[in-house]
Structures are given as C-alpha cells and as structure tokens.
Design a protein around this motif. Structure first.
Motif, mmCIF file in Angstrom:
data_model
loop_
_atom_site.group_PDB
_atom_site.id
_atom_site.type_symbol
_atom_site.label_atom_id
_atom_site.label_comp_id
_atom_site.label_asym_id
_atom_site.label_seq_id
_atom_site.Cartn_x
_atom_site.Cartn_y
_atom_site.Cartn_z
ATOM 1 N N GLY A 120 0.824 -1.205 0.000
ATOM 2 C CA GLY A 120 0.000 0.000 0.000
ATOM 3 C C GLY A 120 0.849 1.243 0.000
ATOM 4 N N GLY A 121 1.685 1.383 -0.969
ATOM 5 C CA GLY A 121 2.592 2.541 -1.016
ATOM 6 C C GLY A 121 3.574 2.431 0.127
ATOM 7 N N ASP A 122 3.532 3.356 1.096
ATOM 8 C CA ASP A 122 4.470 3.282 2.205
ATOM 9 C C ASP A 122 3.794 2.670 3.430
ATOM 10 O OD1 ASP A 122 4.138 6.847 2.935
ATOM 11 O OD2 ASP A 122 2.689 5.252 2.608
ATOM 12 N N GLY A 123 2.715 1.951 3.209
ATOM 13 C CA GLY A 123 2.045 1.279 4.319
ATOM 14 C C GLY A 123 1.151 2.200 5.111
ATOM 15 N N VAL A 124 1.163 3.503 4.771
ATOM 16 C CA VAL A 124 0.346 4.451 5.540
ATOM 17 C C VAL A 124 -1.135 4.187 5.306
ATOM 18 C CG1 VAL A 124 -0.276 6.867 5.811
ATOM 19 C CG2 VAL A 124 2.110 6.229 5.560
ATOM 20 N N GLN A 125 -1.469 3.867 4.061
ATOM 21 C CA GLN A 125 -2.873 3.601 3.735
ATOM 22 C C GLN A 125 -3.407 2.455 4.585
ATOM 23 O OE1 GLN A 125 -2.870 2.722 -0.419
ATOM 24 N NE2 GLN A 125 -2.848 4.857 -1.049
ATOM 25 N N ASP B 142 -6.593 -15.674 0.736
ATOM 26 C CA ASP B 142 -5.226 -16.081 0.408
ATOM 27 C C ASP B 142 -4.886 -15.779 -1.043
ATOM 28 O OD1 ASP B 142 -5.000 -19.106 2.466
ATOM 29 O OD2 ASP B 142 -4.767 -16.973 2.914
ATOM 30 N N LEU B 143 -5.814 -16.099 -1.929
ATOM 31 C CA LEU B 143 -5.581 -15.867 -3.359
ATOM 32 C C LEU B 143 -5.391 -14.377 -3.618
ATOM 33 C CD1 LEU B 143 -5.482 -16.928 -6.297
ATOM 34 C CD2 LEU B 143 -7.947 -16.555 -6.396
ATOM 35 N N ASP B 144 -6.246 -13.581 -3.019
ATOM 36 C CA ASP B 144 -6.182 -12.124 -3.183
ATOM 37 C C ASP B 144 -4.838 -11.588 -2.700
ATOM 38 O OD1 ASP B 144 -7.462 -9.337 -1.362
ATOM 39 O OD2 ASP B 144 -7.110 -9.403 -3.522
ATOM 40 N N THR B 145 -4.434 -12.039 -1.505
ATOM 41 C CA THR B 145 -3.162 -11.576 -0.941
ATOM 42 C C THR B 145 -2.009 -11.993 -1.848
ATOM 43 O OG1 THR B 145 -4.075 -11.767 1.281
ATOM 44 C CG2 THR B 145 -1.690 -11.644 1.097
ATOM 45 N N GLY B 149 0.564 -9.460 -4.054
ATOM 46 C CA GLY B 149 2.000 -9.422 -3.813
ATOM 47 C C GLY B 149 2.760 -9.068 -5.077
ATOM 48 N N LEU B 150 2.117 -9.349 -6.206
ATOM 49 C CA LEU B 150 2.811 -9.094 -7.471
ATOM 50 C C LEU B 150 2.236 -7.912 -8.244
ATOM 51 C CD1 LEU B 150 5.114 -10.899 -8.553
ATOM 52 C CD2 LEU B 150 3.611 -11.353 -10.452
ATOM 53 N N PHE B 151 0.938 -7.695 -8.113
ATOM 54 C CA PHE B 151 0.281 -6.619 -8.852
ATOM 55 C C PHE B 151 -0.271 -5.606 -7.861
ATOM 56 C CE2 PHE B 151 0.389 -8.439 -13.032
ATOM 57 C CZ PHE B 151 0.375 -9.812 -12.834
ATOM 58 N N LYS B 152 0.007 -4.335 -8.110
ATOM 59 C CA LYS B 152 -0.505 -3.299 -7.202
ATOM 60 C C LYS B 152 -1.961 -3.019 -7.535
ATOM 61 C CE LYS B 152 0.604 1.246 -5.380
ATOM 62 N NZ LYS B 152 0.900 2.588 -5.865
ATOM 63 N N PHE B 153 -2.813 -3.109 -6.524
ATOM 64 C CA PHE B 153 -4.245 -2.872 -6.733
ATOM 65 C C PHE B 153 -4.599 -1.415 -6.514
ATOM 66 C CE2 PHE B 153 -4.939 -7.027 -7.637
ATOM 67 C CZ PHE B 153 -5.085 -7.932 -6.602
ATOM 68 N N ALA B 154 -5.619 -0.937 -7.234
ATOM 69 C CA ALA B 154 -6.133 0.413 -7.038
ATOM 70 C C ALA B 154 -6.857 0.438 -5.697
ATOM 71 C CB ALA B 154 -7.093 0.784 -8.165
ATOM 72 N N PHE B 155 -6.316 1.208 -4.762
ATOM 73 C CA PHE B 155 -6.849 1.219 -3.398
ATOM 74 C C PHE B 155 -6.785 2.637 -2.857
ATOM 75 C CE2 PHE B 155 -7.997 -0.841 0.516
ATOM 76 C CZ PHE B 155 -7.466 -0.052 1.511
ATOM 77 N N HIS B 156 -7.822 3.075 -2.167
ATOM 78 C CA HIS B 156 -7.918 4.427 -1.632
ATOM 79 C C HIS B 156 -8.042 4.337 -0.113
ATOM 80 C CE1 HIS B 156 -9.607 8.451 -1.023
ATOM 81 N NE2 HIS B 156 -9.225 8.736 -2.252
ATOM 82 N N PRO B 157 -7.259 5.123 0.631
ATOM 83 C CA PRO B 157 -7.300 4.979 2.089
ATOM 84 C C PRO B 157 -8.674 5.222 2.686
ATOM 85 C CG PRO B 157 -6.015 6.907 1.441
ATOM 86 C CD PRO B 157 -6.296 6.153 0.200
ATOM 87 N N LYS B 158 -9.499 6.020 2.001
ATOM 88 C CA LYS B 158 -10.825 6.299 2.542
ATOM 89 C C LYS B 158 -11.872 5.345 1.975
ATOM 90 C CE LYS B 158 -13.900 9.973 3.760
ATOM 91 N NZ LYS B 158 -14.698 11.077 3.262
ATOM 92 N N TRP B 159 -11.770 5.033 0.685
ATOM 93 C CA TRP B 159 -12.847 4.282 0.045
ATOM 94 C C TRP B 159 -12.507 2.835 -0.291
ATOM 95 C CZ3 TRP B 159 -13.218 9.403 -2.811
ATOM 96 C CH2 TRP B 159 -14.105 10.249 -2.134
#
Lengths: 164, 351
Positions: A120-125, B142-145, B149-159
């Motif tokens: 998650g970037g630098d883990g902050v997220q 487990d599969l998701d994790t 590990g190899l592909f960065k997922f689109a993720f938002h800290p709030k949503w």
C-alpha cells in the motif's frame, strides 16, 4: 369555493398574503392562477426529489464540480452518471465531493474499514484503515477514551499526509 | 480436467456435500480488484487490456500451478463453450462475449476462478458446496493476498478497493448463499423471507426467473453493501441469518409432510415419474421437476438418489452443456428430446 376571478371554475389555488397587519386571501382556479402569473408549487414526488438530489447539483459549488474532468481518463461527471461506471481510480479523487453523498446513499457509509493490500505505497494507507477499524470497535464497545486517542492519531497521520 | 470434460462432469460446488447441503446448495464469495495506474475496463484501449490479460494470465498460469489447465481467452472459444462456462458459474453472461481481452482462469475443481477484464480488471470467485463461508473466505483471501504481492491494486485509504461501479467499492466483496426452498414456496411463506432479508439489508433473488417466482425453487441471499464494514462482519451477517432461513424451511418441510402428506407425496412421486418416462422435457419443466425430486430425496420420501446425480442432471441438461454432450448444435425440440433421454438414462441407475 368558486374562483374569485372568473367565478366559473372551482378554486384550487389558495394564497394567503400577509402584508404588515393586513391579511388577504386569494382563491383562484388553476387557469386564472396561471394567467395571473402565479407560480404554483406543484407536488414533488419523493422519487423526483431524491433523483433531483443526486442528479441536479443544487449549489453553485456543485455546479462547478459537475463540470470537472478527470485528467487521467477524461471522464466528466455527466458521463459517469449516464454510464454508471468510472473510468479510472483517479476519478474517486477528482469527483470526491460528488461521490461522498452517492456512497452514503448506496452503502449507508463513506469509509472503508476492511482489508487493505499489503503493497500500500508506504504502508500508511493500510495503517489508516486499521486505525479506522479500531476506532469503530472502540466506539461500539463504548471505550471512548481509547477512541479519542485513536481519532487523534488518525488526524495526525492525515495532516502529515496532506502536509507532505 | 479440460474443456472437453465439461460435458460430463460437475465442479466441486455441485458435489452435493458440505454442511446443510439438503438446503444450502452453495456458498460463493466474489472479490473485485483493479490494477493501479491503469484505466478501468470501460475506458482502457483494447491493447492496454490485452496487456493486462497477458501479464495477469501469465502469472496465473505459470506461478500459480492451480490455474495451468483451465485458462481460456473467450475469443478463442466457440459460442457453445462460452455458454458452458456461464452455466458452470465460472463467468458471467457479460463475459461470454468474444472480445480478445477477456479471459478466465479456473482451478481444476472449479472452486476458484478469476475473470480478467470483465467489469473490473480482476473478478475472483470462490464457489463451494454447502454452507461454508468461513472456509471460502480463507481461500479467496489467500488468493487475493497472493496476487496483490505481485500486482498493485487500485486502493484508496478512505474508500478502499476502487471499482468501476461505486456499488462495489470498499471491500469490493459480494457474498452469496444459494438455498433450495421448495417448502417455503409451497406454503407461500417465501415472501416473508424476502421481507425479513430486506429489513437487514440483504438481497434475495430467485436464481432463475423473475421476482419471487423462481424456477427450481433456488434462491440466492447476498449482501447489498460493500463499504463501511470489514469483510468478516459482512460474512458474519449472512452466516448468522442463513441458519434461521434453513430452520424455517425445515419446519415448512415437516409441515407439508404432515398436514398435507398425501398431496405432497403425490407431487413428489409424479415428478420422479415424469423425469423417468417423459420423451420431451424443456429446461424450465426439468428445473421444476428436479426441485420436487431433490426435496423428495432430502426428506426421505423418494428413493435415495445421490445429490451429485441430481446436480449432474441439473447442470448437464442446460442448453449449452447438452449441446456439448451431444457434440453439435441442436434445435429447441432436439434439445428437449436429448434432455429427456439423458435424464432417463441417468436415473435408470437409481430408480
């Protein structure tokens, strides 16, 4: 009661005008009311109201936001509304003020408290999400002092983020 | 396991075992994920999507041994094979379209499957027989994790996990349980289930057919919201509610077997009789009769036919599977003839 103006049709528009101490009552049929140029506040159905809330931006600020375009994928909000799909992850930031009420309506919530990806970037997220989940349980368990501490930490991280 | 085996076998979720399998047919969890720094499917250019398919596909086939054999690009498959995948619940109808960037990977037992470039870049699914949400969650988590590990997922800290459609954002998880509720339909109490689920924000829908009139008495209960609760809580909600529905169905079954015993038995035996003897059977009628037979076997009225055999009939007589089995495209009436013939043969072993 008959219309005061044409005296033929039944009055369906009733207006009460209070000017100072004087009270005047006007009763007109809808045709005469229209001819008099009186705007009639018709019945708004709940569905229309809600649709209006979501579809038509009511404030100037919202009207401005509705013209926004994502610099990455080029989508604007009107396009999103007609398709119901976003074009890229960046849209969630570009349109965040419009999305928030939408998410509230769909999910009854506006914050994620579940799993976060390890990269998650630098883990902050990931840390923020974990903290938010802890905050929620602390509040549920009525451990308010603990909750306040967590809330302050979240604020510190968020402010640190936007400062950086 | 290969595509050619699909005409004669069923995936693990139809083996008819698992907890509460007399009422719970299957448990399913789906996670949606998008790759970070890429346009979503509806906006990306075909070559960008082809690139995603290539990268993810290579990873799934090579690094993860489970997906080596059942990997398909939808454009490489004929129409019958594409709809075989739909009938097996490995892809959605939307994904059965021959665009070159669409692909699907499945494990041999079909427990795990991943659609590539459907509405989101990745749609992972775990499908298990019976009531097994906790186990299912562990597998797909487990599969998701592993993939993340190899592909960065689109993720938002709030949503949370970002999806093409905001109805999926957050955990991007849809949990559903498929239930067989013939007694509640017969006693006309199924509407009460609909209302009760609606009150706690769970969706109920008939698996086939419209509204409350579900062919085959199969109903799916699933969550409606994916944001604001952790995954375990969403799972917990359904996990705590389903036993109540199961108990309700069991009570209704007891009722129809006592209060209206003769009528009920007649209905069950007639259904079995039809399946054993008919020369023409439509899909719809088959679903209807199979539901009665499934119920009859479960409550011990009808002779023991293994649940897997009933499920095999259920799946392998659906239109695409039937055509795969017979080996050519069939007209509607030819299908009805083949279907009836397949069922007579299959049941002969047991009754």
């Amino acid at each position: 009661m008959l219309c005061q103006r044409c005296k033929k049709k039944q009055a369906s528009v009733h207006m009460t005008e209070i000017v100072g101490e004087e009270k005047k009552e006007i009763h007109l049929c809808d045709q005469c009311a229209q001819e008099q140029g009186l705007t009639i506040k018709g019945q708004v159905s709940l569905a229309d109201f809600l649709a209006g809330l979501i579809k038509a931006p009511v404030t100037q600020e919202m009207a401005r936001l509705a013209k926004l375009q994502c610099p990455v994928c080029g989508i604007n909000y009107v396009e999103f509304q007609s398709k119901g799909r976003f074009g890229c992850a960046r849209d969630y930031d570009v349109f965040d003020k419009l999305i928030e009420p939408l998410l509230e309506k769909i999910h009854g919530a506006t914050e994620h408290v579940g799993k976060a990806p390890p990269l998650g970037g630098d883990g902050v997220q990931a840390r923020l999400v974990t903290l938010r989940r802890k905050l929620k349980s602390a509040v549920d368990e009525e451990k308010y002092e603990e909750a306040a501490g967590i809330r302050d930490e979240i604020r510190r991280i968020e402010e640190g983020e936007s400062g950086a | 396991m290969e595509l050619s085996d699909f005409g004669t076998t069923v995936g693990e979720w139809l083996t008819g075992d698992g907890p509460e399998s007399d009422i719970v047919v299957s448990s399913r969890i789906r996670l949606a994920r998008n790759l970070a720094d890429r346009l979503f499917v509806s906006r990306a250019a075909p070559d960008q999507l082809a690139d995603i398919e290539s990268q993810v596909g290579t990873f799934l086939r090579q690094s993860d041994g489970r997906f080596g054999k059942l990997y398909f690009r939808l454009a490489d498959l004929g129409e019958v094979d594409r709809y075989v995948l739909v009938e097996r619940h490995l892809i959605s109808r939307e994904h059965a379209s021959p665009e070159p960037y669409r692909a699907v990977a499945a494990s041999d037992d079909e427990r795990l499957s991943i659609m590539i470039n459907e509405e989101d870049h990745l749609r992972m699914q775990v499908l298990r027989s019976g009531m097994r949400l906790e186990e299912a969650w562990k597998e797909i988590d487990d599969l998701d994790t592993k993939i993340s590990g190899l592909f960065k997922f689109a993720f938002h800290p709030k949503w949370g996990y970002l999806t093409a459609c905001p109805t999926n954002v957050g955990t991007a998880m849809r949990v559903s349980v498929m239930l067989h509720l013939p007694a509640l339909v017969l006693t006309r109490e199924i509407e009460k289930v609909f209302r009760a689920m609606g009150k706690i924000n769970l969706a109920v829908r008939g698996l086939y057919g419209e509204g409350t009139q579900a062919y085959g008495d199969l109903y799916q209960i699933s969550n409606q919201t994916s944001l604001g609760k952790p995954e375990e809580k969403i799972l917990g909600n359904i996990d705590s509610v389903v036993p109540g529905v199961i108990a309700y169905e069991r009570k209704a079954r007891q009722h129809i077997l006592s209060a209206t015993r003769v009528e009920t038995e007649d209905r069950l035996y007639r259904a079995l009789g039809m399946l054993k003897q008919a020369r023409l059977l439509t899909s719809e009628e088959t679903m209807h009769l199979l539901s009665a037979v499934r119920l009859g076997v479960a409550v011990g009225t009808l002779p023991k036919i293994p649940p897997q055999a009933i499920n095999e009939i259920f799946l392998l007589t659906q239109p695409a599977h039937l055509q795969k089995l017979v080996g050519r495209t069939l007209s509607a009436q030819e299908r009805d003839v083949e279907r009836a013939s397949f069922i007579r043969n299959r049941l002969a072993a047991y009754v």
